[in-house]
Write a protein that holds these residues in place. Sequence first.
Motif, short mmCIF file in Angstrom:
data_model
loop_
_atom_site.label_atom_id
_atom_site.label_comp_id
_atom_site.label_asym_id
_atom_site.label_seq_id
_atom_site.Cartn_x
_atom_site.Cartn_y
_atom_site.Cartn_z
N PHE A 279 0.86 -1.17 0.00
CA PHE A 279 0.00 0.00 0.00
C PHE A 279 0.90 1.24 0.00
N PRO A 280 0.65 2.21 -0.88
CA PRO A 280 1.62 3.29 -1.06
C PRO A 280 1.40 4.54 -0.23
N GLN A 281 0.33 4.63 0.56
CA GLN A 281 0.04 5.89 1.23
C GLN A 281 0.80 6.04 2.55
N ARG A 282 0.87 7.26 3.02
CA ARG A 282 1.42 7.54 4.33
C ARG A 282 0.34 7.36 5.40
N ASP A 283 0.78 7.25 6.64
CA ASP A 283 -0.15 7.17 7.79
C ASP A 283 -1.21 6.10 7.56
N LEU A 284 -0.76 4.90 7.23
CA LEU A 284 -1.67 3.81 6.95
C LEU A 284 -2.32 3.27 8.22
N PRO A 285 -3.55 2.78 8.11
CA PRO A 285 -4.16 2.10 9.26
C PRO A 285 -3.42 0.79 9.56
N SER A 363 10.15 -0.20 8.55
CA SER A 363 9.45 1.06 8.69
C SER A 363 9.42 1.81 7.36
N HIS A 364 10.55 1.77 6.64
CA HIS A 364 10.59 2.43 5.33
C HIS A 364 9.56 1.81 4.39
N ALA A 365 9.45 0.49 4.44
CA ALA A 365 8.50 -0.19 3.56
C ALA A 365 7.07 0.20 3.87
N MET A 366 6.80 0.62 5.12
CA MET A 366 5.44 0.95 5.50
C MET A 366 5.15 2.44 5.44
N ARG A 367 6.16 3.24 5.07
CA ARG A 367 5.95 4.68 4.98
C ARG A 367 6.21 5.16 3.56
N LEU A 368 5.75 4.37 2.60
CA LEU A 368 5.98 4.70 1.20
C LEU A 368 5.15 5.91 0.80
N SER A 369 5.75 6.76 0.00
CA SER A 369 4.99 7.88 -0.55
C SER A 369 4.12 7.37 -1.69
N ARG A 370 3.12 8.14 -2.04
CA ARG A 370 2.21 7.73 -3.11
C ARG A 370 2.95 7.67 -4.44
#
Length: 404
Positions: A279-285, A363-370
């Motif tokens: 998932f590419p968005q920031r601040d993901l649930p 953490s980098h993998a989960m804070r991907l920019s769009r």
Amino acid sequence: MSEADVAAVICCAILCEEDGNANVKKERSCWTKDWILRRDMQGAYNNLIKELEIEDEQSYYNFFRMGKESFNHLLLKVQPKIKKQDTNMRECLPAGLKLAVTLRFLSSGDNFQSLSYLYRVPSNTICTFVPEVCQGIYEALQPEYAKVPSTQDEWKSIVTDFEDKWQFPNCFGAMDGKHFAVTAPAHSGSQFYNYKGYFSIIMLALVDANYKFTFVDVGANGRAGDAGIFANSDLLRCIEANTVNIPSPKPLPGRQEDTPHVIVGDEAFPLKTYLMKPFPQRDLPEHKRIFNYRLSRARRVSENAFGILITRFQVFQKPMRQKPDNAVKTIMAAVVLHNFLRTKKDRVYSTHSDVEPDTTQVSHAMRLSRQGGNFSSSSARDVRDEFTDYFMTNGQVDWQWDKI
């Protein structure tokens, strides 16, 4: 005749004499240098390597990146493809010597001049036969050790390994691209210049759960992108035409809905029903962060496979000073040798321990920019949502919560 005319005639005579001398073939001062002629008595192949084989097994491993048994097995397979015929003028180089030089080139990255002094073989000769031996290694090993799976049983074995080792079911491979640095090819301009700031050749690879390459596409120039290479690859055409017998969809463990078998990749690839990306968005649930972590954990086997490859074959530690076609042969030879040594479980070719990625990586993998430009279908998003629900319910593991 005037003085000017006389001077002109003399100049013409001098120029004609020089042109005649230029066409005279210069005789060799010697056919072969004396220190090269002592190759059989003092060269590394007949002396140093034999000493290491008898006295220092670990150094033999370090020298070739493989043990004696693996070397002999490899020589038996490659010899018919690299052995030349003796002539009345001279004897050809032994196949074992040519293989030894090539393996040392791959394992150490030494230049041809250094190898010339070590093995007492002229550098121009080494430059000629190393690409030939690399091609021979690939042709000899590829049918057995680097063949793309073609039956459902072969794919199911990979799927089982991904589920058992990495807790990612219905997965038949991890895909990624790797830039191999090369010196700027002649007259290529910026064609091979990549976004990282150096000249490179790209390898796109599909890797199984045991760090072995099941498909490789080598040769794209450094300006290309992973998604573009995949879009034009034989692998994509085979998957979409279903000509390689990918297993049919089946429910994830404990679930009811049929789910396709998938490849796991990073954010550079498009989301497809057969290719999962984060998932590419920031601040993901929370549930999307869990999916990204679990996908990252399975996908990293491709990065680890590349890591093992370039660590064991240090020719890739610096830009390859070869023409692009020869650089491709070097890469392909290393790939099949990697699979060959892992299949034979050669003890010098040690595996990475199965540990969790470090926190920074995850953490980098989960804070991907769009990301832009990779539009996905609703069916592809539905498949990703099914995996996400699975990782939150039937497929959750205790330690996943500590990683987000």
